[in-house]
Scaffold this active site. Structure first.
Site, PDB file in Angstrom:
ATOM      1  CD  GLU A 105      25.461 -16.786  18.259  1.00 51.23           C
ATOM      2  OE1 GLU A 105      26.352 -17.566  17.951  1.00 51.23           O
ATOM      3  OE2 GLU A 105      25.323 -16.337  19.406  1.00 51.23           O
ATOM      4  CG  ASP A 116     -13.576  -4.014   0.522  1.00 54.29           C
ATOM      5  OD1 ASP A 116     -14.147  -3.372   1.407  1.00 54.29           O
ATOM      6  OD2 ASP A 116     -12.608  -3.576  -0.126  1.00 54.29           O
ATOM      7  CE  LYS A 163     -21.423   3.460 -16.700  1.00 57.85           C
ATOM      8  NZ  LYS A 163     -20.421   3.372 -15.641  1.00 57.85           N
ATOM      9  NE  ARG A 196     -26.461   1.865  -1.688  1.00 53.13           N
ATOM     10  CZ  ARG A 196     -26.038   1.171  -2.722  1.00 53.13           C
ATOM     11  NH1 ARG A 196     -24.762   0.794  -2.782  1.00 53.13           N
ATOM     12  NH2 ARG A 196     -26.831   0.848  -3.697  1.00 53.13           N
ATOM     13  CG  ASN A 228      27.073 -21.243  19.729  1.00 47.20           C
ATOM     14  OD1 ASN A 228      26.315 -20.635  20.475  1.00 47.20           O
ATOM     15  ND2 ASN A 228      27.548 -20.703  18.615  1.00 47.20           N
TER      16      ASN A 228
END
Length: 1173
Positions: free
Chosen positions: A403, A445, A643, A816, A937
């Site tokens: 587990e 970017d 612009k 571009r 365990n």
């Protein structure tokens, strides 16, 4: 009822039955006449008919009843104390009730509901009862030496119950921590900012603080925070996430909807059974204009304003979210490990069943025959013997079930996401944290990611003049070319006025009302720029990290930041740079921006704005059409201001304006001059912006017939307006500087060393892009000499699929580029087998962000649509945060592999040792008792998960190549270590268990006393734990010599020094100390509960020294190349082993193929290692 009858009824209802109550009935407080449910009915479903019922055909009634103003918004004396207002008491704010997490007791109960735990508890209770019966109801027994045997069987039952309680408690604590972690993550990722108009000022506030009556400003990329009615503008909205409608929907002001509703449902129109509403189509195929903006929808294009009508749980989004019970998602790695744990559990269950059957069969042979060993025992003792068999078998299952595997990945992800948050990454989708570890390509970017996104106009060509505000010139030249001096002395007043009008009106940026100018920096735009990054970070982090209701803390922090400095404008960084130039050199005064927009007549002689064209990355320009009161001929005329990207705008210009207002027709000579100026700006890594205008003097109304948009006749078609022949006049060129981020070059080089290819995808022209790519090491000398190392998006999208695949290994810069080019690039890279991470900030980047394996959106400059589509938000927009994400992604993968290695070693050894010792024992007892196994365990599941899954990235983690998509959980080197360590541990423990009497007492097994036997069993247990202790130390470093086939080459400190950087993980050191200390305490004070007998000095030395053998075995295994292991275990042998012992024959699907997606052994990258898999 006919349409005209119902239409008349609507009018009558509106005139005679408008809400007129003022008390507290229906939850309405004084001064507000509409209930939440009445306002909610406007959007659920969208209905202009409901609007007319409430407000009639006049939109002004909406503002009257909501006590707001169309232009100034709501008036709040103190914006931060809105909770004290009747508006809040009546309608609430836009926050949703938090999902109530499970309490700790609920998690305890859930952990205890595990069937294995319940079986073990029942067995422990039965053992406890039988032990008490033997203690109180049976006569005492004596050993062969005549000593009275203590009846301590009941103690084992109590010890097992306590151990179960501890395991359940620890499991619940881990689950509780996980609940808190996911709740914290949801709070971070669900908070964002929106622009609202309050007290006649535009301000940024959290979407959670939006109130009914607020006027919000929406633009491309925003996500609508609450249900609202559009009052001005025009936009396209995507409502698919809310309504499921895939088509985008155009939104218009409410006045348009009211006009259409009245027209379509007039008495003169055809009769219908009921009035037409939003979405209905009349006989002519026309629809009523949709003015209803639904919360959660996304603005894909356009801009506008809306007034909020429903917030929080009363909005459409709120009602949808409250009906869901969002549970923490499971990542692919979590699901993979859960399946792996299930597969391993099968082996444990099979082992436990076989063990039980063998022991129970022998038990029957011991009690049934008259000469059997257990025949003469009383019933209680026989029952106790059976319970020992049952408890041992159940405990084997407990130990075998790993587990800790799902827990380990949860801890690793929680730890990694927390640290990534500190490093500037907000993880929205957990699987992305895993995926980044395999990333092979990053498409980044430029603006804000590789550069600082702190833009300043440093060079320009207004008319035929030139200014240069950069600091690279000599001081004398700086004075001559100062922008303010050039504009004032060289440029005409009309040119300055037109440039100012274009910059001020053709912009969505707005003035920061909290900005306070520092007198010491009056001419220091550079000083202003230096601090923008810090403020943006503060804003972004607050935007995503507000805890609970600590708005006061947020406000106080902003006040403290404001004492230092803030940027004067908020919005697109390009537009804020132009506005800063206007303030510095064109006479824009502080506090004047909004006034000029509201009253353009005062300064510009402009009557009104007739059409607004917001910037879109696909066009690369923004525009505005205004109506002037009069021109040179004393008649009104229209002017189109534009612009945008210099080469795109300037190539459509027919004339060039000189500084003295004379016009010069553009020909080949001066066109080359302009092109050279643009190239020079680009070569110096400056963003080139063209500013232009065109006059329409012969039209009496807008738009002219020849430019009219077919779909919207009241506006001009953009392609016709921009590309209309002749008349566009170039007013000037401006060069905007965006400095490279500090450390970005080193970060890119780190990625390259790590085998991750970085590509820059930008909207800038190719010269600017290449200049910046060279500066940040993306475009190295070697690569730039190759063909297709840099190209434009228009050229890239024309290539065939095979051509794109051929050039991509060399491609580093895509200039571009449109969002579609970015999506195409990601799609091609994924098709080539790359694991792709991509950054995006715009609305149109959403497809690429979704398509990428990991999408990064910008926390500062990104739109809400981009953030919603992304997996990770870069809170500082910094490329170095991507590098950190790769580090932590790899760290998660490495941490999980470390834990799997340790878990399987303990798992295999414990199960086999328990099985063999139980079967070989004459009294059917294991050398490891149930309580001891539960302690083991606890070590291998919870404590080891905490120790190994919370490690920080290795210093050299970025010096390795990525694994790519076919990364396997268990590599050849890992299997070498697992099998070697398990073999060593079994040999050591078997020798101590079976030959212990001769080694320590010089006696045969049958000759030693029960006390001596208990001493030997305790020593075996002690040795076993110390073996795991040192194995954990070995497992904290994976094989650093992976891939080196030379024996001598694998002998290195990096590969063999298990203590390297040990001090960097305090969790590991603490847990090692806890395990060691607890084991010593158990061996000294464990006594009967742990079946411990006092150890001699030689036994202690033996246990610890045998444990240290794990270190020696680890060194030997690390020196052995993987190729040796592959030769020992050929492919055919491994496949048969997997088929039989991997239980693949049980998991065939109906087609006969093996469903080995979650198989324990996976196919490796290298051909040589496939044999081992």
């Amino acid at each position: 009822m006919s349409r005209q009858d119902e239409n008349s009824a609507l009018l009558a209802n509106n005139e005679n039955n408008k809400p007129s109550y003022t008390g507290n009935e229906n939850g309405v407080y004084d001064n507000f006449k509409l209930s939440k449910s009445q306002l909610s009915d406007l959007h659920n479903p969208k209905s202009i008919r409901s609007f007319v019922r409430l407000f009639g055909y006049e939109s002004n009634s909406l503002f009257k009843y909501l006590k707001t103003d169309k232009n100034a918004g709501i008036s709040l004396p103190e914006i931060s104390n809105y909770r004290k207002t009747n508006r809040y008491k009546n309608y609430g704010d836009n926050s949703l009730p938090e999902r109530i997490p499970k309490s700790f007791l609920q998690l305890v109960w859930a952990a205890f509901n595990d069937k294995t735990m319940q079986l073990l508890t029942v067995a422990a209770v039965v053992s406890f009862v039988l032990g008490l019966y033997e203690l109180w109801m049976q006569p005492p027994q004596y050993d062969p030496e005549g000593n009275k045997i203590k009846q301590v069987d009941w103690i084992e039952g109590v010890a097992i119950m306590i151990a179960v309680f501890v395991v359940v408690l620890v499991s619940a604590a881990n689950d509780y921590q996980k609940e808190l972690q996911f709740a914290k993550l949801n709070k971070k990722k669900e908070n964002r900012k929106i622009i609202v108009i309050r007290n006649d000022q535009e301000i940024l506030i959290s979407i959670h603080h939006v109130l009914v009556g607020d006027v919000i400003s929406l633009q491309t990329g925003d996500v609508v925070p609450a249900d609202c009615v559009m009052i001005s503008g025009k936009c396209e909205a995507d409502e698919s996430s809310i309504t499921g409608e895939s088509n985008t929907i155009q939104k218009f002001p409410v006045d348009n909807s009211l006009r259409d509703f009245k027209k379509f449902n007039s008495i003169d129109s055809h009769n219908h059974s009921k009035p037409l509403d939003i979405g209905d189509v009349n006989e002519d195929g026309n629809k009523i204009a949709d003015c209803m903006l639904i919360s959660g929808s996304r603005i894909l294009s356009g801009l506008g304003r809306g007034v909020i009508t429903s917030v929080g749980i009363n909005s459409v989004y709120g009602q949808t979210m409250t009906s869901l019970n969002a549970e923490p998602e499971s990542t692919p790695l979590q699901l993979h490990l859960s399946q792996l744990a299930d597969n391993i559990s099968v082996y444990g269950c099979v082992s436990a069943i076989i063990l039980f059957l063998v022991l129970f069969t022998r038990y029957l042979f011991y009690i049934i025959p008259e000469d059997g060993r257990f025949h003469d025992l009383d019933p209680a003792q026989k029952g106790s013997k059976f319970m020992n068999i049952f408890i041992t078998s159940i405990t084997v299952i407990v130990v075998a079930v790993p587990e800790g595997l799902p827990l380990a990945v949860t801890l690793a992800l929680a730890f990694a996401t927390t640290r990534m948050t500190k490093d500037g990454n907000l993880v929205r989708v957990l699987r992305s944290c895993e995926t980044m570890g395999s990333a092979t390509a990053v498409c980044s970017d430029k603006t804000g990611t590789l550069t600082e996104n702190v833009m300043t106009v440093v060079r320009g060509f207004p008319g035929n003049s030139k200014f240069d505000d950069s600091k690279s010139l000599p001081v004398s030249e700086q004075r001559k070319l100062n922008s303010k001096k050039v504009f004032e002395e060289n440029c005409s007043s009309s040119l300055r006025n037109d440039l100012l009008a274009n910059i001020v009106l053709n912009s969505t940026a707005f003035e920061n009302r909290d900005y306070k100018k520092n007198d010491k920096n009056t001419n220091g735009s550079k000083n202003m720029s230096k601090n923008l990054s810090f403020l943006d970070k503060c804003k972004s982090r607050l935007s995503f990290f507000k805890k609970g209701n600590r708005e006061d803390d947020e406000d106080q922090l902003f006040k403290n930041v404001n004492k230092g400095r803030q940027e004067p404008f908020i919005g697109s960084k390009t537009e804020t740079a132009l506005l800063s130039l206007a303030r510095l050199s064109l006479g824009l005064q502080p506090g004047e921006l909004q006034y000029l927009r509201d009253q353009p007549m005062e300064k510009f002689n402009i009557e009104k704005v007739v059409q607004t064209i917001p910037f879109e990355s696909s066009r690369k320009w923004a525009g505005l059409v205004v109506k002037y009161k009069e021109g040179k001929n004393k008649k009104p005329f229209y002017r189109f201001f534009i612009k945008g990207a210099a080469e795109i705008v300037s190539k459509n210009c027919s004339y060039k304006r000189n500084s003295d207002d004379t016009l010069e027709e553009i020909n080949e000579d001066n066109k080359k001059e302009t092109d050279d100026e643009i190239k020079n700006l680009a070569s110096d890594a400056l963003r080139a912006i063209s500013v232009a205008h065109k006059d329409f003097c012969e039209c009496d109304s807008w738009p002219p017939e020849q430019l009219r948009d077919k779909d919207s006749p009241n506006i001009a078609a953009l392609d016709l307006l921009f590309n209309s022949q002749k008349g566009l006049i170039l007013d000037g060129l401006l060069g905007i500087q965006d400095p490279l981020r500090a450390g970005v070059r080193e970060s890119v080089q780190q990625c390259q060393r790590a085998g991750v290819t970085v590509r820059m995808v930008t909207g800038d022209n190719i010269l600017t892009a290449k200049a910046i790519a060279r500066n940040c090491a993306i475009l190295s000398t070697d690569i730039s000499s190759e063909a297709y190392s840099a190209m434009e998006g228009t050229e890239f999208r024309k290539l065939t699929k095979n051509e794109r695949i051929r050039i991509l290994p060399n491609l580093r810069v895509l200039a571009r580029s449109s969002p579609e080019d970015k999506r195409l690039l990601v799609e091609t890279l994924k098709g080539m087998g790359d694991v792709v991470a991509v950054t995006g900030d715009g609305t149109n980047d959403a497809p690429a962000l979704k398509l990428a394996d990991v999408g990064f959106s910008m926390g500062i400059s990104g739109t809400e649509v981009a953030r919603e589509a992304s997996d990770i938000i870069l809170m500082t927009d910094d490329f170095s945060a991507i590098v950190n994400a790769i580090k932590w992604g790899r760290c998660v993968s490495v941490s999980i592999k470390k834990f799997i290695q340790f878990q399987l070693i303990v798992n295999i050894t414990a199960v086999i040792l328990t099985f063999v010792s139980s079967v070989a024992s004459s009294d059917e007892t294991s050398v490891l008792t149930a309580v001891q196994l539960l302690w083991i365990n606890l070590i291998m599941d919870t404590l080891a998960a905490l120790a190994l899954a919370t490690d920080k990235p290795d210093p050299n983690i970025m010096d390795r190549k990525p694994r790519g998509r076919s990364t396997s959980l268990i590599s050849v080197s890992t299997w070498k270590m697992i099998l070697s360590q398990a073999t060593l541990q079994l040999i050591v423990t078997f020798i101590l268990h079976f030959y212990g009497p001769e080694l320590f007492f010089k006696k045969h097994e049958d000759e030693i006393t029960s006390h001596q036997q208990q001493q030997l069993n305790a020593m075996t247990f002690n040795t076993f734990v110390w073996l795991q202790f040192f194995t954990m130390l070995v497992s904290r470093k994976l094989d650093e010599g992976d891939g080196i086939s030379n024996w001598r080459g694998r002998i290195s400190a990096a590969n063999l020094n298990f203590f390297q950087d040990l001090g960097r993980n305090y969790y590991f050191l603490t847990i090692m100390a806890i395990i060691g200390s607890c084991q010593v305490l158990i061996m000294f004070f464990g006594g009967a509960p742990f079946s411990i007998a006092r150890q001699t000095k030689s036994m202690w030395i033996t246990a610890v020294l045998c444990g240290m053998l794990s270190l020696i075995m680890g060194v030997l295994v690390r020196i052995c190349p993987d190729e040796v292991a592959v030769k020992v275990f050929p492919a055919a042998f491994v496949q048969r082993f997997k088929y039989v012992f991997g239980l693949e024959f049980l998991r065939k699907n109906h087609t006969g193929k093996h469903d080995d997606e979650e198989a324990l052994l996976e196919e490796s990258d290298s051909p040589e290692s496939t044999a081992f898999y």
